[in-house]
Design an enzyme around this catalytic site. Structure first.
Site, PDB file in Angstrom:
ATOM      1  N   ASP A   9      46.045  52.443  35.919  1.00 34.20           N
ATOM      2  CA  ASP A   9      46.309  52.529  34.469  1.00 34.20           C
ATOM      3  C   ASP A   9      46.539  53.947  33.925  1.00 34.20           C
ATOM      4  O   ASP A   9      45.974  54.321  32.894  1.00 34.20           O
ATOM      5  CB  ASP A   9      45.153  51.886  33.703  1.00 34.20           C
ATOM      6  CG  ASP A   9      44.983  50.411  34.019  1.00 34.20           C
ATOM      7  OD1 ASP A   9      45.742  49.890  34.854  1.00 34.20           O
ATOM      8  OD2 ASP A   9      44.078  49.779  33.433  1.00 34.20           O
ATOM      9  N   LYS A 103      48.788  43.746  34.463  1.00 34.87           N
ATOM     10  CA  LYS A 103      47.600  42.938  34.221  1.00 34.87           C
ATOM     11  C   LYS A 103      47.323  42.814  32.726  1.00 34.87           C
ATOM     12  O   LYS A 103      47.807  43.613  31.931  1.00 34.87           O
ATOM     13  CB  LYS A 103      46.378  43.527  34.933  1.00 34.87           C
ATOM     14  CG  LYS A 103      45.995  44.947  34.518  1.00 34.87           C
ATOM     15  CD  LYS A 103      44.884  45.485  35.411  1.00 34.87           C
ATOM     16  CE  LYS A 103      44.512  46.905  35.068  1.00 34.87           C
ATOM     17  NZ  LYS A 103      43.865  47.074  33.761  1.00 34.87           N
ATOM     18  N   CYS A 145      38.285  50.344  34.069  1.00 34.45           N
ATOM     19  CA  CYS A 145      39.227  49.755  35.026  1.00 34.45           C
ATOM     20  C   CYS A 145      39.118  50.339  36.433  1.00 34.45           C
ATOM     21  O   CYS A 145      39.326  49.619  37.415  1.00 34.45           O
ATOM     22  CB  CYS A 145      40.642  49.861  34.479  1.00 34.45           C
ATOM     23  SG  CYS A 145      40.848  48.922  32.941  1.00 34.45           S
TER      24      CYS A 145
END
Length: 201
Positions: A9, A103, A145
């Site tokens: 990310d 995602k 994450c």
């Protein structure tokens, strides 16, 4: 036995100036690029994940659309599919990325394992197909994450290393706690410089 890098990310909305920007995010993007340029043959595969949330709705309660976010389970709108905020940070050179993962499409999602590849497979299936047993993890955010992705990789029996100078977190205390949890769960914690001389067993 294959080895992969997970880039988690590293997106505009998670770096300075973004909707959920963390301090040090841009430096992480640049650091990952430099690391890959210095070690072009170190990984058989490079996975990169992105939050890719739906533009409508609250994405399964992930977005705080009816009140203030609590920054634990609800968040401001971020990384909406097709927006600049959802794109990789410009300092991250994605030319080495071999597997792109999206995602959080309509649902909360923290771990890379909750996403799907551009080819439509799960990350777990992709690891099996590619024969990946060793995974290094970098990216954003350490306490969310990155943590979730590394824990899931460990749960799947992979050897996991977190490169601690190539991650950035939401808060110092929760990031330290996340790294401690990962170390307790079996992940190796080391810097990118250390990783050059320490090979997985």
């Amino acid at each position: 036995m294959g080895k992969a890098l997970f880039i988690i990310d590293v997106q505009n909305d998670f770096t300075e100036g973004g909707a959920l920007g963390v301090d040090g995010g841009a430096a992480v993007a640049a650091g990952i690029t430099s690391y890959l340029q210095q070690h072009p043959d170190h990984y058989q595969q490079v996975f990169a994940s992105r939050d890719w949330h739906d533009a409508v709705g609250d994405n399964g309660g992930h977005f705080a659309t009816d009140g203030e976010p609590d920054y634990v389970t609800t968040w401001p709108v971020h990384c909406v599919a097709g927006t600049e905020g959802a794109e990789y940070h410009p300092a991250l050179d994605t030319s080495a990325v071999t597997v792109h993962v999206r995602k959080g499409q309509g649902v909360p999602a923290y771990s890379i394992f909750e996403g799907t590849t551009d080819e439509g497979s799960t990350v777990a299936d992709a690891l099996e197909e590619l024969g990946i047993l060793d995974i290094d993890v970098v990216g954003i955010a350490t306490d969310y994450c990155v943590r979730a992705s590394a824990l899931d990789a460990l749960e799947l029996g992979r050897h996991v290393r977190v490169l601690t100078d190539l991650v950035a977190g939401v808060a110092a205390e929760s990031s330290e706690a996340a790294l401690a949890e990962l170390g307790h769960a079996g992940a190796e914690l080391l810097t990118s410089e250390q990783s050059e001389s320490i090979s997985p067993e």
